[in-house]
Write a protein that holds these residues in place. Structure first.
Motif, PDB file in Angstrom:
ATOM      1  N   VAL A   1      49.721  57.559  21.047  1.00  0.00           N
ATOM      2  CA  VAL A   1      49.658  55.828  21.839  1.00  0.00           C
ATOM      3  C   VAL A   1      49.826  56.073  23.354  1.00  0.00           C
ATOM      4  CG1 VAL A   1      51.046  53.920  22.309  1.00  0.00           C
ATOM      5  CG2 VAL A   1      49.862  54.447  19.956  1.00  0.00           C
ATOM      6  N   SER A   2      51.337  57.509  23.541  1.00  0.00           N
ATOM      7  CA  SER A   2      51.106  57.347  24.955  1.00  0.00           C
ATOM      8  C   SER A   2      50.434  57.593  25.833  1.00  0.00           C
ATOM      9  CB  SER A   2      53.086  58.404  25.174  1.00  0.00           C
ATOM     10  OG  SER A   2      54.167  57.726  24.783  1.00  0.00           O
ATOM     11  N   LEU A   3      49.684  58.678  25.024  1.00  0.00           N
ATOM     12  CA  LEU A   3      48.554  59.996  25.394  1.00  0.00           C
ATOM     13  C   LEU A   3      47.258  58.442  25.568  1.00  0.00           C
ATOM     14  CD1 LEU A   3      48.712  62.552  22.954  1.00  0.00           C
ATOM     15  CD2 LEU A   3      49.990  62.417  25.726  1.00  0.00           C
ATOM     16  N   TRP A   4      47.169  57.826  25.127  1.00  0.00           N
ATOM     17  CA  TRP A   4      45.926  56.533  25.020  1.00  0.00           C
ATOM     18  C   TRP A   4      46.130  55.815  26.384  1.00  0.00           C
ATOM     19  CZ3 TRP A   4      46.058  51.500  24.648  1.00  0.00           C
ATOM     20  CH2 TRP A   4      44.798  50.920  24.473  1.00  0.00           C
ATOM     21  N   VAL A   5      48.108  55.944  26.413  1.00  0.00           N
ATOM     22  CA  VAL A   5      48.299  54.976  27.524  1.00  0.00           C
ATOM     23  C   VAL A   5      47.677  55.440  29.014  1.00  0.00           C
ATOM     24  CG1 VAL A   5      49.819  53.343  28.710  1.00  0.00           C
ATOM     25  CG2 VAL A   5      49.662  53.276  26.201  1.00  0.00           C
TER      26      VAL A   5
ATOM     27  N   GLN B   1      44.104  55.638  29.193  1.00  0.00           N
ATOM     28  CA  GLN B   1      43.539  54.606  30.240  1.00  0.00           C
ATOM     29  C   GLN B   1      43.658  53.832  31.445  1.00  0.00           C
ATOM     30  OE1 GLN B   1      40.981  53.810  27.722  1.00  0.00           O
ATOM     31  NE2 GLN B   1      41.635  52.010  28.517  1.00  0.00           N
ATOM     32  N   SER B   2      45.421  54.560  31.678  1.00  0.00           N
ATOM     33  CA  SER B   2      46.094  53.820  33.147  1.00  0.00           C
ATOM     34  C   SER B   2      45.024  54.704  34.332  1.00  0.00           C
ATOM     35  CB  SER B   2      47.453  53.872  33.274  1.00  0.00           C
ATOM     36  OG  SER B   2      47.578  54.939  32.987  1.00  0.00           O
ATOM     37  N   ALA B   3      44.833  55.884  33.511  1.00  0.00           N
ATOM     38  CA  ALA B   3      43.834  56.917  34.561  1.00  0.00           C
ATOM     39  C   ALA B   3      42.772  56.122  34.541  1.00  0.00           C
ATOM     40  CB  ALA B   3      44.106  58.095  33.833  1.00  0.00           C
TER      41      ALA B   3
ATOM     42  N   VAL C   1      46.351  62.226  44.063  1.00  0.00           N
ATOM     43  CA  VAL C   1      46.574  61.784  42.812  1.00  0.00           C
ATOM     44  C   VAL C   1      47.468  61.448  42.615  1.00  0.00           C
ATOM     45  CG1 VAL C   1      48.042  64.133  42.804  1.00  0.00           C
ATOM     46  CG2 VAL C   1      45.612  62.827  40.116  1.00  0.00           C
ATOM     47  N   ASP C   2      48.995  61.165  43.710  1.00  0.00           N
ATOM     48  CA  ASP C   2      49.756  60.727  43.677  1.00  0.00           C
ATOM     49  C   ASP C   2      50.089  58.625  43.224  1.00  0.00           C
ATOM     50  OD1 ASP C   2      51.280  62.238  43.940  1.00  0.00           O
ATOM     51  OD2 ASP C   2      51.586  62.068  46.307  1.00  0.00           O
ATOM     52  N   GLY C   3      48.885  57.932  43.683  1.00  0.00           N
ATOM     53  CA  GLY C   3      48.517  56.796  43.376  1.00  0.00           C
ATOM     54  C   GLY C   3      48.612  56.475  41.693  1.00  0.00           C
ATOM     55  N   VAL C   4      47.991  57.417  41.269  1.00  0.00           N
ATOM     56  CA  VAL C   4      47.087  57.424  39.701  1.00  0.00           C
ATOM     57  C   VAL C   4      48.349  57.283  38.904  1.00  0.00           C
ATOM     58  CG1 VAL C   4      45.237  58.779  38.298  1.00  0.00           C
ATOM     59  CG2 VAL C   4      44.201  58.278  40.848  1.00  0.00           C
ATOM     60  N   ARG C   5      48.822  58.521  39.199  1.00  0.00           N
ATOM     61  CA  ARG C   5      50.135  59.004  38.367  1.00  0.00           C
ATOM     62  C   ARG C   5      51.154  57.997  38.266  1.00  0.00           C
ATOM     63  NH1 ARG C   5      47.205  62.688  36.272  1.00  0.00           N
ATOM     64  NH2 ARG C   5      46.937  64.551  37.064  1.00  0.00           N
ATOM     65  N   GLN C   6      51.104  57.316  39.335  1.00  0.00           N
ATOM     66  CA  GLN C   6      52.425  55.772  39.693  1.00  0.00           C
ATOM     67  C   GLN C   6      51.488  55.118  38.891  1.00  0.00           C
ATOM     68  OE1 GLN C   6      52.839  54.617  44.129  1.00  0.00           O
ATOM     69  NE2 GLN C   6      54.476  53.142  43.219  1.00  0.00           N
TER      70      GLN C   6
ATOM     71  N   ALA D   1      52.417  52.108  33.501  1.00  0.00           N
ATOM     72  CA  ALA D   1      52.165  51.524  32.868  1.00  0.00           C
ATOM     73  C   ALA D   1      52.565  51.931  31.129  1.00  0.00           C
ATOM     74  CB  ALA D   1      51.007  51.948  32.322  1.00  0.00           C
ATOM     75  N   LEU D   2      52.963  53.265  31.217  1.00  0.00           N
ATOM     76  CA  LEU D   2      54.186  53.674  30.327  1.00  0.00           C
ATOM     77  C   LEU D   2      54.803  53.394  30.055  1.00  0.00           C
ATOM     78  CD1 LEU D   2      53.255  57.497  30.370  1.00  0.00           C
ATOM     79  CD2 LEU D   2      52.539  56.273  28.373  1.00  0.00           C
ATOM     80  N   LEU D   3      56.153  53.203  31.157  1.00  0.00           N
ATOM     81  CA  LEU D   3      57.208  51.980  31.476  1.00  0.00           C
ATOM     82  C   LEU D   3      57.526  50.884  31.005  1.00  0.00           C
ATOM     83  CD1 LEU D   3      58.597  54.232  34.580  1.00  0.00           C
ATOM     84  CD2 LEU D   3      59.633  54.511  32.013  1.00  0.00           C
ATOM     85  N   GLY D   4      56.414  50.356  30.967  1.00  0.00           N
ATOM     86  CA  GLY D   4      55.879  48.930  31.240  1.00  0.00           C
ATOM     87  C   GLY D   4      55.664  47.935  29.530  1.00  0.00           C
TER      88      GLY D   4
END
Length: 451
Positions: free
Chosen positions: A47-51, A54-56, A191-196, A201-204
């Motif tokens: 699920v984390s990998l999927w999130v 998806q967030s990327a 890329v920092d924007g994408v990682r952020q 998304a993960l933390l949420g």
């Protein structure tokens, strides 16, 4: 051999059994929680990998949208004929418009291409006027008006100045110049924007997801505990019923042995004395008949006495397990079977554990005499700090363990049940023509019911 003195308290089997059952419930609950934790990890990782994926994807879509806006409202209207012709003064407005984004690091590079692959504008002036091949899908993008975005390390010939920047978000979008011509805007974002966005998304999502799984686990914990307790209760009831059956069998053996000894054997012994007296006073021609009848009667008395000894085992507290096992081997010696007995003289077992091993040995030795056709038998009792093991091996004909036992031949099942009640295990191995081995094991800490 430990003995209980008169008046000393017996081991509290009920308390031991309850403690063992409670320990079993705790172990079952711990296994349930462990499996639940493993399941949570197995579910949370994909699920984390999927999130993250998806967030990327969402971050890349946002980058395309941002670049479209930049092309439509900031860059496109400022692309004039003077810019296209390479006038440095005309490019100044574009430089000033893009300077804040370049300065804060959110944007790394900007290029404006014509459809021939020539860079007509870039924040890096040395690139202006150079021609490179455009991606194969460029004209498809210009036709449908949708931008394209990738996240990768830049290795193309036109990207040699960005090669040391690591992974960058590269976005291509179409833009319309003030002259009405169509150009391609290529923008590179940090890329920092994408990682952020991925981390946000993960933390949420992940904490809420794990909380839901944890709540589900806790909701299942109560019925799991109840189920484990019911299973333990059924097992306890089964053990008690089995113990009562073994106790009843022992009492019945004792009753039969007592009746044989007090009535039948005494009567037959008295009849033997009467026949002996009649033999002495009978005529010479009748004496052989009386002698033969007396011999048959005395043989039957010996057989019945041996049966009573087998039915009613000796007092293990007084005799001790080593001596009791030695007496069990006597019928084998009478049958011509060589016996090798290895038993430690200072065997540290209470009466209940001694009785369990005695029952197993009695059943195995009886089967050896009746069915094994063996010439040798080895009986070994081993003991250490953790467990006690009784090992019996004969060189008889063996039997098929997978076959069902014949009617009235339930010795193996009775042995297993006896050892199970005592909290131990029984392993039987047999090989056709090569004998049979029986190993009974009892942990030192296993609770055994005392009687």
């Amino acid at each position: 051999m430990s003995k209980r003195r008169p008046g000393s308290s017996l081991p509290n089997w009920h308390d031991d059994a309850q403690a063992a059952e409670g320990s079993g419930v705790r172990a079952a609950v711990q296994r349930f929680l462990l499996m639940g934790l493993i399941a949570m990890v197995l579910v949370a990782v994909p699920v984390s990998l999927w999130v993250r994926a998806q967030s990327a994807h969402n971050a890349m879509a946002n980058a395309v949208l941002l670049t479209h806006r930049l092309a439509d409202y900031s860059i496109g209207p400022l692309i004039t004929d003077a810019v296209i012709d390479g006038d440095p003064g005309a490019r100044r407005q574009l430089d000033e418009r893009l300077a804040p984004r370049i300065a804060d690091g959110s944007m790394v590079r900007v290029k404006v291409w014509d459809t021939n692959g020539t860079i007509v504008y870039s924040d890096l002036p040395r690139l202006i006027g150079q021609t490179f091949p455009l991606p194969s899908w460029t004209f498809e993008m210009l036709a449908d008006g949708k931008g394209r975005a990738t996240l990768e390390t830049q290795t193309s010939p036109d990207d040699r100045h960005e090669a040391d920047s690591g992974e960058l978000v590269e976005v291509y979008v179409p833009t319309i110049a003030s002259t009405g011509e169509t150009f391609v805007l290529e923008a590179y974002f940090n890329v920092d924007g994408v990682r952020q966005e991925q981390n946000s998304a993960l933390l949420g999502l992940i904490p809420a997801f794990l909380l839901a799984l944890g709540a589900l686990q806790l909701a299942q914990l109560v019925p799991a505990v109840q189920l484990a307790r019911r299973i333990q209760k059924h097992q306890s009831t089964k053990r008690k019923l089995l113990q009562h059956a073994i106790d009843a069998s022992d009492l019945e053996r004792q009753r039969i042995a007592r009746d044989l000894h007090d009535e039948v054997i005494q009567d037959l012994a008295g009849l033997s004395y009467a026949l002996e007296a009649e033999e002495m006073h009978s005529s010479p021609e009748n004496r052989p008949l009386f002698s033969q009848a007396k011999a048959i009667l005395q043989k039957n008395v010996r057989t019945l006495r041996a049966m009573t000894t087998e039915l009613y085992p000796p007092d293990l507290e007084e005799l001790g397990l080593p001596e009791a096992l030695a007496r069990l081997t006597a019928p084998l010696l009478e049958q011509g079977i060589q016996v090798k007995l290895t038993v430690p003289p200072n065997c540290d077992l209470d009466r209940d554990r001694s009785a369990m091993f005695y029952r197993v040995a009695r059943e195995v030795l009886a089967n050896t005499v009746k069915h094994a056709r063996a010439s040798t038998l080895e009986l070994t009792l081993m003991q250490d700090d953790d467990c006690t093991i009784l090992l019996i091996h004969d060189n008889g004909c063996g039997f098929d363990l997978s076959a069902d036992p014949p009617d009235n031949h339930l010795g193996l099942r009775i042995m297993r049940d006896t050892v199970y009640v005592a909290g131990g295990s029984l392993e039987v191995r047999s090989w056709a023509g090569r004998g049979t081995s029986v190993m009974a094991t009892l942990d030192r800490a296993a609770p055994v019911r005392s009687r």
